[in-house]
Write an enzyme that holds these catalytic residues in place. Structure first.
Site, short mmCIF file in Angstrom:
data_model
loop_
_atom_site.label_atom_id
_atom_site.label_comp_id
_atom_site.label_asym_id
_atom_site.label_seq_id
_atom_site.Cartn_x
_atom_site.Cartn_y
_atom_site.Cartn_z
N GLY A 1 0.93 -1.21 -0.07
CA GLY A 1 -0.07 0.04 0.06
C GLY A 1 0.91 1.23 0.02
CE LYS B 1 -3.78 -6.57 4.38
NZ LYS B 1 -3.96 -5.33 4.16
NE ARG C 1 4.68 -7.43 7.41
CZ ARG C 1 3.72 -6.59 7.89
NH1 ARG C 1 2.78 -6.90 8.95
NH2 ARG C 1 3.41 -5.48 7.28
CB VAL D 1 -7.30 -4.23 -2.54
CG1 VAL D 1 -7.96 -5.27 -3.70
CG2 VAL D 1 -5.83 -4.48 -2.54
CE LYS E 1 -10.02 4.85 -0.12
NZ LYS E 1 -9.40 6.02 0.29
CD GLU E 2 -4.97 -0.61 -5.56
OE1 GLU E 2 -4.00 0.03 -5.06
OE2 GLU E 2 -4.74 -1.79 -5.70
CG ASP F 1 -6.55 34.73 35.16
OD1 ASP F 1 -7.74 34.51 35.85
OD2 ASP F 1 -6.00 33.89 34.64
CE1 TYR F 2 -3.41 33.26 42.95
CE2 TYR F 2 -4.96 31.23 42.60
CZ TYR F 2 -3.76 31.95 43.04
OH TYR F 2 -3.13 31.10 44.25
CG ASP G 1 -5.07 30.85 32.23
OD1 ASP G 1 -5.89 31.79 32.75
OD2 ASP G 1 -5.50 29.65 32.07
C1 GDG Z 1 -0.93 -0.92 4.56
C2 GDG Z 1 -1.88 -0.94 5.28
C3 GDG Z 1 -3.10 0.86 4.01
C4 GDG Z 1 -1.35 -6.32 -4.02
N1 GDG Z 1 -1.17 -7.60 -4.49
C5 GDG Z 1 -0.40 -7.30 -5.69
C6 GDG Z 1 -0.13 -5.72 -5.74
N2 GDG Z 1 -0.82 -5.35 -4.65
C7 GDG Z 1 -0.96 -3.86 -4.33
C8 GDG Z 1 -2.39 -3.54 -4.27
C9 GDG Z 1 -2.56 -2.27 -3.12
C10 GDG Z 1 -1.20 -2.84 -2.33
O1 GDG Z 1 -0.70 -3.79 -3.04
C11 GDG Z 1 -1.85 -3.32 -0.93
O2 GDG Z 1 -2.19 -2.08 -0.22
P1 GDG Z 1 -3.47 -2.21 0.82
O3 GDG Z 1 -3.99 -1.07 1.26
O4 GDG Z 1 -4.48 -3.54 0.48
O5 GDG Z 1 -2.62 -3.08 2.11
P2 GDG Z 1 -1.28 -3.24 2.94
O6 GDG Z 1 -0.16 -3.74 1.85
O7 GDG Z 1 -1.35 -3.85 4.11
O8 GDG Z 1 -0.72 -1.60 3.11
C12 GDG Z 1 -3.27 -0.75 4.82
C13 GDG Z 1 -2.02 0.73 3.17
O9 GDG Z 1 -0.66 0.43 3.88
C14 GDG Z 1 -1.66 2.09 2.58
O10 GDG Z 1 -1.60 3.12 3.51
O11 GDG Z 1 -4.26 0.70 3.17
O12 GDG Z 1 -4.23 -0.59 5.61
O13 GDG Z 1 -1.88 -2.34 5.97
O14 GDG Z 1 -1.99 -1.08 -3.95
O15 GDG Z 1 -2.68 -3.19 -5.59
N3 GDG Z 1 0.49 -5.19 -6.75
C15 GDG Z 1 1.02 -5.85 -7.85
N4 GDG Z 1 1.03 -7.20 -7.62
C16 GDG Z 1 0.30 -7.97 -6.62
O16 GDG Z 1 0.30 -9.18 -6.83
N5 GDG Z 1 1.60 -5.16 -8.65
#
Ligand code: GDG
Length: 738
Positions: free
Chosen positions: A30, A288, A321, A387, A389-390, A508-509, A689
């Site tokens: 993310g 997740k 991880r 994801v 939003k995407e 003031d006090y 104050d």
């Molecule tokens: C942390 C916070 C917060 C995933 N699989 C593939 C791939 N992705 C991309 C997705 C998305 C990103 O990785 C995952 O983002 P998320 O937000 O869903 O989750 P975290 O990685 O846990 O991110 C989370 C984020 O930071 C931002 O602040 O939203 O809550 O945990 O963009 O599209 N991209 C590609 N191949 C994959 O197989 N290319």
């Protein structure tokens, strides 16, 4: 030219080394995905770890990597395998990550991990400091670097530091379990602006700060360490156009130019008409809710058998991880569950779950987003979840249904999705049924709303709002500094004081001459204060007036026989040394009988709070109450008082942890002007104050010296930080020789 230093644990690049050759690709996740477009658009350098330990890099490869990194405007922080084991796998991912996601039973508290965390934060600081130039902005990201803002601030007190937390900030009840909680909070408070995805995380953070340090917080500004620090929520957006354009590009491709995955998907849909696909994409992480999702999918097939052979779950899990034990356990659990469920339901023509344990190129993500009918995202806890939003952004046909956990930050902005509690198998199963049978028009209607929002509040807007807020925090810090009494200003004031023939001082006090105590009765003047006031009152042709909301009886008790004038109850009573109390304002207090029962009711419901009855006002004190409860009850009380206030011509004075109800029109400013009357004073001073003193600052003549104690917006001309500074200043006034 000033630049932005973006700092995160990992650089947005992945390196693959084979036979001394390196292959670079963008990293998944993310933070990297979101910040990459910010990095491209701004004059910035990105500081972080390459993902390869010092032990893994030979000298020749090292140089190649450095060249690649420099090309991308990145700077690496070298880390060794011990760092990674203890700082990254250890403290970051076995302590903070589970705790902040409310997995308290997974949280490990290991001193060694903490020591390494401190150490590595210092390593990051060294690289930042080597690259930091005047006027640069430092934007630090995420939970691996919570101590970094403080370390940088100590070296460069004036630098602009923004911090953004990508994961949830837990409730103070959970956060306080951390043995190093104070150090972590102090680390974060090195920033000027601290950003969170949602208001809930922000409010947890502020209430933790209030409970642990007792700092003064008004709205979302923390007054601490002689600075104003702001906490705010900035829900992270995505690069909307990138997803839309990629989807358009894919659609325009001829069948044979499409990716292998897309061709296979097309073939599948063609040969099994009416079949639907449910998609889930996440890092393989216990937050997740992947196992729960599988159970829910199983339950769905049991409950709605009509979907057997008609629906498949396409589950992409990106390895993550893998060296941490909990992740290995979870991987085994997910593998087994997928095997069991597929074994239970599969037919010759149908596999219920298509499970991919790897990451896929961006192009294939778009294939999945645009082809699958439903996205099922069920985190148990998730800071935002990009994801979700995407998926919506990629739907150029505006179809597709999002089933989203209400435990994600994204759910706060995507209310048109089908929101579910991921712990309820029943709810998830019904949501899937609803999603799969949702009419196209309904899908289009919901997605249009969400797309418009995602387009507007995209990643650029997110970044620019964060940076402009950081800028405005810096500005308000400067405004405050501009009002601070410097030695030059102090010299001028002392000079004026010395030259004047007729002086009057309004002090003031509580909060001005002394600090706040849990109970007002405990705040009696100490010996030092009597000495300061006595010597001031002895300065010739100088009238010292204590002007306060306190009652007459208390002031008589404290100042019997002293040479001070007094104005009490915010301007109802006045007395000169040796004289009698006279009433400045004639007032009727019959209203008290109707307000008193209401305040009593609040006293009963708010442990630690109490009612003080003054002759002309009623005061509800909540300093000793739980800070959050006190603040919320105060709002309720104000609300309930509205009609009584209007009908009786009353006024609410909101002081520091007190609410005072009194007749309208009486205030310190008016009382001070009565006192001044027609006398010709050529030196007038007012110090206070809280906002009841603002009346004084506003009413006193233009040439008066007005001083506000504390860091808030004020009519006063100058600021002093604490009551101790006020005392020092008064000592200087009283020791002038004439
Ligand atoms: C942390 C916070 C917060 C995933 N699989 C593939 C791939 N992705 C991309 C997705 C998305 C990103 O990785 C995952 O983002 P998320 O937000 O869903 O989750 P975290 O990685 O846990 O991110 C989370 C984020 O930071 C931002 O602040 O939203 O809550 O945990 O963009 O599209 N991209 C590609 N191949 C994959 O197989 N290319």
């Amino acid at each position: 030219m000033s630049k932005i230093l973006i700092v995160s644990n990992r650089l947005p690049l992945q390196f693959n080394i084979q036979y001394n050759e390196i292959n670079v690709s963008p990293s998944v996740g993310g933070l990297a995905t979101g910040m990459r477009s910010v990095h491209q658009d701004q004059n910035s350098k990105w500081i972080g770890w390459t993902g390869i330990t010092e032990e893994e890099i030979s000298e020749s490869v090292k140089l190649k990597i450095e060249i690649q990194i420099a090309k991308e405007d990145c700077i690496s922080v070298p880390l060794n395998s011990n760092d990674i084991e203890k700082y990254y796998d250890g403290f970051s991912n076995r302590t903070i990550w589970p705790l902040f996601h409310y997995f308290t039973e997974y949280t490990e508290y290991v001193q060694d991990f903490w020591d390494a965390y401190v150490d590595v934060n210092r390593k990051f600081a060294r690289v930042v400091l080597e690259n930091l130039e005047t006027n640069d902005i430092v934007w630090i990201h995420d939970y691996q670097l919570l101590l970094l803002p403080r370390i940088i601030r100590e070296k460069y007190p004036k630098v602009s530091i923004g911090f953004f937390l990508h994961i949830p900030f837990p409730s103070s009840e959970v956060f306080r379990m951390l043995p190093w909680r104070e150090e972590i909070l102090r680390g974060m408070l090195g920033s000027d602006l601290i950003g969170f995805h949602t208001y809930d995380y922000e409010r947890h953070f502020l209430s933790t700060i209030r409970r642990m340090f007792g700092y003064d917080i008004s709205f979302n500004e923390i007054k601490a360490e002689k600075r104003i620090i702001k906490a705010d929520s900035f829900p992270m957006g995505i690069d909307y156009n990138k997803f839309q354009n990629a989807a358009i590009k894919k659609q325009q491709k001829s069948v044979k130019d499409r990716s292998k995955i897309q061709q296979d998907l097309d073939k599948h849909l063609l040969t099994t008409p009416g079949v639907k696909l449910i998609l889930s994409i996440d890092r393989l992480d216990y937050t997740k809710g992947i196992a729960k999702r599988l159970f829910a999918f199983e339950h769905f097939l049991d409950k709605f058998p009509e979907y057997v052979e008609k629906v498949s779950l396409v589950m992409l899990c990106v390895p993550s991880r893998a060296t941490v034990e909990k992740y290995q356990e979870m991987k085994n659990e997910v593998d087994q569950l997928v095997g069991r469920i597929n074994g239970k339901y599969a037919t010759i023509n149908w596999t219920p779950i298509w499970y991919f344990y790897r990451s896929l190129p961006f192009e294939n993500l778009i294939d999945l987003f645009t082809t699958c009918d439903v996205a099922l995202l069920t985190p148990i806890r998730d800071g935002m979840n990009l994801v979700a939003k995407e998926y919506i952004a990629s739907r150029i046909d505006k179809k597709g249904v999002l089933v989203l956990s209400e435990m994600t930050g994204a759910s706060k902005e995507m209310s048109e999705a089908i929101l579910i509690n991921p712990n309820s198998l029943e709810e998830v199963a019904s949501a899937l049924n609803e999603a799969l049978s949702m009419p196209d028009e309904e899908q289009i209607k919901r997605n249009t709303f969400m797309q418009n929002r995602l387009k507007r509040y995209n990643i650029d807007k997110w970044a620019s709002e964060f940076l402009s807020t950081l800028n405005s925090v810096k500005k308000s810090q400067q405004d405050y500094l501009a009002k601070k009494i410097t030695s030059k200003i102090e010299k001028d004031i002392l000079n004026k004081f010395q030259k004047a023939h007729n002086r009057i001082l309004f002090l003031d006090y509580d909060g001005t001459l002394t600090g706040f105590k849990p109970n007002p009765d405990m705040a009696a003047p100490d010996k030092e204060l009597y000495q300061i006031l006595d010597s001031l009152a002895n300065v010739k042709r100088t009238e010292l007036v204590l002007i306060s909301g306190r009652d007459r009886v208390t002031f008589d008790k404290w100042y019997e026989g002293r040479k001070y004038s007094m104005i009490t109850e915010h301007g109802v009573w006045s007395k000169i040394p040796g004289g009698e109390w006279t009433q400045i304002e004639q007032i009727n207090v019959e209203w008290k009988d109707s307000v008193r029962p209401l305040i009593d009711f609040y006293v009963d419901r708010t442990p630690g709070s109490f009612l003080e009855e003054k002759n002309y006002s009623l005061v509800w004190h909540f300093r000793k109450a739980d800070p959050d409860l006190g603040a919320s009850r105060a709002n309720e009380l104000k609300d309930e008082l509205t009609s009584l206030i209007v009908n009786n011509n009353l006024e609410i004075l909101e002081g520091n942890k007190v609410i005072e109800i009194k007749n309208a029109g009486i205030n310190k400013g008016r009382a001070a002007m009565y006192k001044i009357g027609n006398n010709k004073y050529d030196f007038i001073l007012g110090i206070g104050d809280d906002w009841t003193d603002e009346y004084l600052f506003e009413e006193l003549p233009k040439n008066a010296v007005t001083i506000k104690v504390g860091m808030t917006n004020t009519y006063a001309k100058y600021n002093l930080e604490t009551f101790q500074e006020v005392r020092k200043f008064l000592v200087k006034l009283s020791s002038i020789s004439f």
